[in-house]
Design an enzyme around this catalytic site. Structure first.
Site, PDB file in Angstrom:
ATOM      1  N   LYS A  55       0.830  -1.213   0.000  1.00  0.00           N
ATOM      2  CA  LYS A  55       0.000   0.000   0.000  1.00  0.00           C
ATOM      3  C   LYS A  55       0.868   1.269   0.000  1.00  0.00           C
ATOM      4  O   LYS A  55       0.650   2.177  -0.796  1.00  0.00           O
ATOM      5  CB  LYS A  55      -0.945   0.000   1.211  1.00  0.00           C
ATOM      6  CG  LYS A  55      -1.938   1.153   1.184  1.00  0.00           C
ATOM      7  CD  LYS A  55      -3.113   0.885   2.075  1.00  0.00           C
ATOM      8  CE  LYS A  55      -2.822   1.171   3.498  1.00  0.00           C
ATOM      9  NZ  LYS A  55      -3.040   2.426   4.098  1.00  0.00           N
TER      10      LYS A  55
ATOM     11  N   ASP B 228      -6.970   1.518   0.519  1.00  0.00           N
ATOM     12  CA  ASP B 228      -7.046   1.675   1.973  1.00  0.00           C
ATOM     13  C   ASP B 228      -8.488   1.405   2.399  1.00  0.00           C
ATOM     14  O   ASP B 228      -9.322   0.979   1.592  1.00  0.00           O
ATOM     15  CB  ASP B 228      -6.592   3.086   2.392  1.00  0.00           C
ATOM     16  CG  ASP B 228      -7.607   4.147   1.988  1.00  0.00           C
ATOM     17  OD1 ASP B 228      -8.511   3.854   1.170  1.00  0.00           O
ATOM     18  OD2 ASP B 228      -7.508   5.272   2.492  1.00  0.00           O
TER      19      ASP B 228
END
Ligand code: SF4
Length: 211
Positions: free
Chosen positions: A120, A138
């Site tokens: 991420k 997210d």
């Protein structure tokens, strides 16, 4: 959700915000990387408050190493998990100095090899510092993608794969920020604000609110 609806959603999000970006304050790839590392389970506002004081003093890997872990902790102690974040940031700075001449590498593999940097974080840095068409899923993107049925998936990796597949090239660089901002301010976790949502007529969520 069909292709036409997705295209209309992306077009509206783009028209509403043609140049979206992160709400983390940064001026260099390193400042962004450090801010993203500090932002895990913390708000962007709290990270900005800390980095607004830290970066004028130290905003390169070498400067942070020179500062040392204890002083670094002093700057970031208002952010959750600051002890482990400080340790990771110091280790990351050391690797950047040792392996990359103090620069942030524009490479997924090299980024993911840094302490505390997962897929991420690498996606955020590649997208926002270097303009790659990556999508860092997210909690906001995961929720919005599933709720609207724009790109459904049982975990963040599956949603990322689906988004990469269904979002046309011209929207790929910015879709990450559009979806985060939409989730942060309109399609919020507890009670989405469907009444003031610009894609309400296209969204396939069954329990819309009147808010
Ligand atoms: S209509 Fe409601 S559920 Fe759908 S995207 Fe908008 S805020 Fe989210």
């Amino acid at each position: 959700m069909n292709k036409e609806k997705r295209l209309e959603i992306l077009t509206r999000l783009r028209d509403n915000n043609p140049h979206p970006t992160t709400e983390l304050n940064f001026t260099t790839p390193f400042e962004l990387l450090a801010a993203v590392l500090l932002s895990a389970q913390a708000t962007d506002v709290s990270v900005n408050k800390a980095t607004d004081k830290l970066y004028p003093v130290a905003n390169t890997p070498q400067a942070i190493l020179d500062l040392g872990v204890e002083k670094l902790k002093g700057y970031i102690k208002t952010i959750g998990l600051f002890n482990s974040k400080a340790e990771n940031l110091i280790k990351t700075c050391q690797m950047l100095v040792d392996l990359h001449d103090g620069e942030v590498p524009e490479s997924r593999e090299a980024l993911e090899a840094l302490p505390g940097v997962g897929r991420k974080t690498a996606n955020v840095v590649l997208n926002t510092a270097f303009g790659w068409p990556t999508i860092a899923v997210d909690t906001h993107i995961y929720r919005v993608s599933n709720r609207t049925k724009f790109a459904m998936g049982k975990n963040v990796d599956l949603v990322e794969q689906k988004l990469l597949k269904v979002v046309p090239k011209e929207f790929k660089v910015d879709v990450h920020h559009w979806l985060i901002l939409h989730g942060r301010y309109t399609c919020v976790a507890r009670k989405p604000r469907c009444g003031s949502c610009i894609i309400e007529d296209l969204c396939e969520f069954k329990e819309k609110t009147e808010l």
